[in-house]
Design a protein around this motif. Structure first.
Motif: not given
Length: 297
Positions: A8-20, A80-92
């Protein structure tokens, strides 16, 4: 067990990179710049082509990362955008800012290796997208006009990368993608109108899903169609288009115009989605036709 726990961590990192970096958008920009390069290059240098793709991706990724930092609170309000990493709080914000700065340095550095003019236009694109277009989105529909400038740079950027020169040819490529963006983004603004409203974004020219907006979409679709066939008339230097290719591009333009007219007739979200899809097919196929035509002429 530990391997499963890391998935899950790996998936999150990859998906967050794609999103950012907005990977799909970034790849479409890379595609445009590579098409521009192939049109401008007398001899294809695959090293330059690779550097252009890499630098272009970092350039767009930087713009998108800065955008998501600035709009993080507004992004959180929209579906549309609430799950983006910064907006969702997954990335500072600090991490996102570090990524944005790193991408800026890498992108402009790589483009500078190609030639200084390419890096200059890359820098202009990042500045306009981040510092002008993004703040204007909540203030005026004119933001789409400003955003169309960095959005139109990639197609011409490829030509500049190939020639180290800005003239009528890259200017024509810029014009094609500039006019195209209005029906494309207004179609998006139409079918996402309610979601954009939650974030306070003004994207449609009249501010509403009305006949005025639909009429302007048709007008800019016509302009796009006309500008796209100008290279067939010999006014654009080395950028040329055969009669056959011009007819194909014209027919593609009529296809997009058809969906713009359908939006005017139906005034529906579904019609706007169809126009958006048609516009993506149009610009992608246009670029392919331009490149293929050059190499088979």
């Amino acid at each position: 067990m530990s391997k499963q726990a890391t998935l899950p961590v790996t998936y999150t990192v990859i998906s967050d990179f794609k999103e950012i970096t907005k990977m799909r958008l970034s790849l479409s920009v890379v595609f445009s710049s590579m098409a521009g390069y192939l049109l401008g290059a007398e001899t294809v240098d695959f090293t330059i082509l690779f550097l252009l793709a890499l630098g272009g991706y970092f350039m767009v990724g930087a713009s998108n990362a800065f955008n998501q930092i600035i709009e993080k609170d507004l992004d959180a309000l929209m579906d549309r955008t609430k799950n983006r990493p910064v907006a969702a709080g997954r990335m500072s914000v600090n991490v996102a800012f570090a990524i944005a700065c790193l991408f800026t340095v890498l992108g402009l550095g790589i483009l500078y290796v190609i030639n200084p003019q390419t890096a200059m236009f890359g820098a202009i694109s990042i500045f306009l997208y981040t510092c002008v277009y993004t703040p204007l989105k909540t203030k005026t529909p004119l933001s789409v006009f400003v955003g169309a400038i960095p959005g139109a740079i990639p197609f011409m950027l490829g030509w500049v990368a190939a020639t180290n020169n800005f003239g009528i040819e890259p200017g024509s490529l810029f014009a094609i993608q500039f006019f195209w963006q209005f029906p494309h983004f207004w179609a998006i603004g139409w079918f996402l109108f309610d979601d954009y409203k939650k974030g306070g974004f003004f994207m449609l020219p009249t501010g509403k899903q009305d006949r005025g907006t639909a009429t302007q979409i048709i007008a800019y679709s016509v302009w796009t169609l006309l500008v796209s066939i100008v290279p067939a008339f010999g006014f654009t230097g080395r950028l040329q288009l055969s009669i056959v290719a011009a007819i194909i591009v014209f027919l593609l333009g009529l296809g997009m115009l058809y969906y713009a007219i359908q939006l005017y007739k139906k005034m529906s979200v579904q019609a706007a989605k169809q126009l958006m899809i048609a516009s993506v097919f149009y610009i992608s196929l246009l670029q392919i036709v331009y490149v293929v035509d050059k190499f088979i002429r």
